[in-house]
Enzyme design. Structure first.
Site, PDB file in Angstrom:
ATOM      1  N   HIS A 179     137.336   5.933  -8.106  1.00 18.19           N
ATOM      2  CA  HIS A 179     136.637   4.931  -7.553  1.00 18.19           C
ATOM      3  C   HIS A 179     135.676   4.666  -7.139  1.00 18.19           C
ATOM      4  O   HIS A 179     135.645   5.739  -5.596  1.00 18.19           O
ATOM      5  CB  HIS A 179     138.882   5.409  -6.426  1.00 18.19           C
ATOM      6  CG  HIS A 179     138.636   3.964  -5.905  1.00 18.19           C
ATOM      7  ND1 HIS A 179     137.549   2.469  -5.352  1.00 18.19           N
ATOM      8  CD2 HIS A 179     139.837   3.621  -5.533  1.00 18.19           C
ATOM      9  CE1 HIS A 179     138.200   2.139  -5.132  1.00 18.19           C
ATOM     10  NE2 HIS A 179     139.666   2.347  -4.189  1.00 18.19           N
ATOM     11  N   HIS A 182     135.297  -0.279  -3.015  1.00 21.45           N
ATOM     12  CA  HIS A 182     135.657  -0.877  -1.249  1.00 21.45           C
ATOM     13  C   HIS A 182     135.524   0.578  -0.498  1.00 21.45           C
ATOM     14  O   HIS A 182     135.987  -0.003   0.169  1.00 21.45           O
ATOM     15  CB  HIS A 182     137.450  -0.727  -1.843  1.00 21.45           C
ATOM     16  CG  HIS A 182     137.422  -1.695  -2.683  1.00 21.45           C
ATOM     17  ND1 HIS A 182     138.926  -1.979  -3.952  1.00 21.45           N
ATOM     18  CD2 HIS A 182     136.896  -2.255  -3.961  1.00 21.45           C
ATOM     19  CE1 HIS A 182     138.880  -2.655  -4.636  1.00 21.45           C
ATOM     20  NE2 HIS A 182     138.105  -3.037  -4.556  1.00 21.45           N
ATOM     21  N   TYR A 184     135.467   3.225  -0.003  1.00 22.15           N
ATOM     22  CA  TYR A 184     135.651   4.647   0.516  1.00 22.15           C
ATOM     23  C   TYR A 184     134.365   5.872  -0.232  1.00 22.15           C
ATOM     24  O   TYR A 184     133.352   4.697  -0.098  1.00 22.15           O
ATOM     25  CB  TYR A 184     136.423   4.516  -1.085  1.00 22.15           C
ATOM     26  CG  TYR A 184     137.463   4.168  -0.665  1.00 22.15           C
ATOM     27  CD1 TYR A 184     138.333   4.410   0.747  1.00 22.15           C
ATOM     28  CD2 TYR A 184     138.207   3.089  -1.306  1.00 22.15           C
ATOM     29  CE1 TYR A 184     139.095   3.693   0.924  1.00 22.15           C
ATOM     30  CE2 TYR A 184     139.056   2.287  -1.232  1.00 22.15           C
ATOM     31  CZ  TYR A 184     139.943   3.158  -0.265  1.00 22.15           C
ATOM     32  OH  TYR A 184     141.300   1.505   0.553  1.00 22.15           O
TER      33      TYR A 184
END
Length: 366
Positions: A179, A182, A184
């Site tokens: 990931h 977004h 993060y």
């Protein structure tokens, strides 16, 4: 429009999908104590196994990587055993599943992570996450000021991702997706507004992309490139306090160039959610030039727009998120032109936490 392309098999090297439709990663916050997957999760994912690929909900790689309550981890023996139940259920239905490896960085609180949140720089984001409330329940709570990561923190985090990838193989996953989107951790390193570092992980585009490149390379060397993917979101301001970095498209293209020789399973572009900018056609063309391997897109696509972007050769695969929550048989509904269940206020309220209602009680079309 001819949408048949969505239902054709896809193959790139050793990475294969039975169709070009993926289930996007979505946090659902349903675990046992210790962030252990539960049988209900196995049912949930198996119900959606007709997707060419399922990408699991964000899965923290360590205790300090956590940001949201009740998100399943992949760093303890109990968690690995729980995930084995999930992967077996998906495989028994003929499906394929990658785990999304996650470190939330500054989008966290000490009450969830157990330690002060980590980030490239000690800069708080105006954001709320799903965590414990004072009354003992759960709800949206404000994030804490993070600690700027030391070089030792960075090395430990890279090794946490590597160990999580090994654990994913033990748990029976077909691969992993990092990931990097977004707002993060990796996205925080990418963006100038939250990365004020002056060492080799800050400043230039090359330096801000370094952590992602190094982490991907480590995992590819361990488990193989056909089992590794990464998700990025260069046109979103999700989790950034609404701040867009105009260098992000350029950084994304640089990252693609660096990763292209590795021949990953796919590169995942998250688009058109939250605070977003339209992705220009010129970027689509540049992305294909920079990265000549599988590209997945996700972000409010319909059956028609998903087929269109593949037919234009700007992407190979399309991931669907919220439609999969309420339509477990999304592939069959698309293929047979069956009506889709519509998102309701009640369904939306059941995204995080709870039991079977709003999770496994959606039925295939009859």
């Amino acid at each position: 429009m001819n949408t048949d392309i969505l239902f054709t098999p896809f193959e790139s090297g050793n990475f294969k999908m039975s169709n070009r439709i993926a289930m996007a990663p979505m946090t659902r916050s349903r675990t046992a104590p210790g962030d252990v997957p539960i049988p209900m999760m196995a049912t949930y994912y198996a119900q959606r196994a007709s997707a060419g690929l399922i990408i699991s909900e964000g899965t923290p790689v360590s205790a300090e990587a956590r940001g949201y309550s009740m998100t399943p981890g992949i760093y303890t023996a109990e968690q690995i055993e729980g995930w084995k139940m999930v992967t077996k259920a998906v495989h028994d239905k003929g499906g394929k599943i990658f785990v999304q490896l996650w470190h939330v960085g500054r989008r966290a609180t000490t009450s969830v992570a157990g330690t002060k949140p980590l980030a490239p720089s000690a800069l708080k984001v105006d954001d709320k996450i799903f965590g414990p409330l004072a009354d003992g329940g759960y709800g949206m709570i404000e994030t804490d000021i993070p600690k700027a990561m030391s070089l030792e923190d960075i090395e430990r985090t890279k090794n946490d991702f590597l160990n999580a990838a090994k654990n994913a193989m033990e748990a029976g996953f077909d691969g992993i997706e990092i990931h990097g989107a977004h707002g993060y951790l990796f996205d925080q390193f990418f963006r100038r507004d939250c990365n004020e570092r002056t060492d080799k992980y800050g400043g230039s585009i090359e330096n801000r992309a370094r952590l992602a490149v190094e982490t991907v390379e480590m995992i590819v060397n361990e488990i193989g490139s056909d089992k590794v993917a990464i998700r990025i979101s260069p046109f979103l301001a999700e989790g950034t306090g609404g701040v867009h970095d105009d260098e992000m498209p350029k950084l994304a293209l640089y990252l693609m160039q660096k990763l292209s020789p590795l021949r990953l399973a796919y590169l995942h572009l998250s688009e058109n959610i939250s605070n977003f900018k339209h992705v220009p056609d010129s970027f689509r063309v540049q992305a294909r030039e920079a990265y000549q391997h599988p590209i997945m897109v996700c972000g409010d696509y319909t059956k028609e727009s998903g087929a269109e972007i593949i037919n234009k050769d700007w992407a190979d695969l399309v991931a669907y998120g919220r439609p999969y929550i309420i339509n477990p048989d999304l592939v069959e509904r698309f293929k047979n032109n069956y009506p889709l269940n519509e998102m309701t206020e009640k369904a939306h309220s059941q995204f995080y936490g709870g039991g079977e209602e709003g999770y496994t009680n959606y039925l295939p079309y009859r």
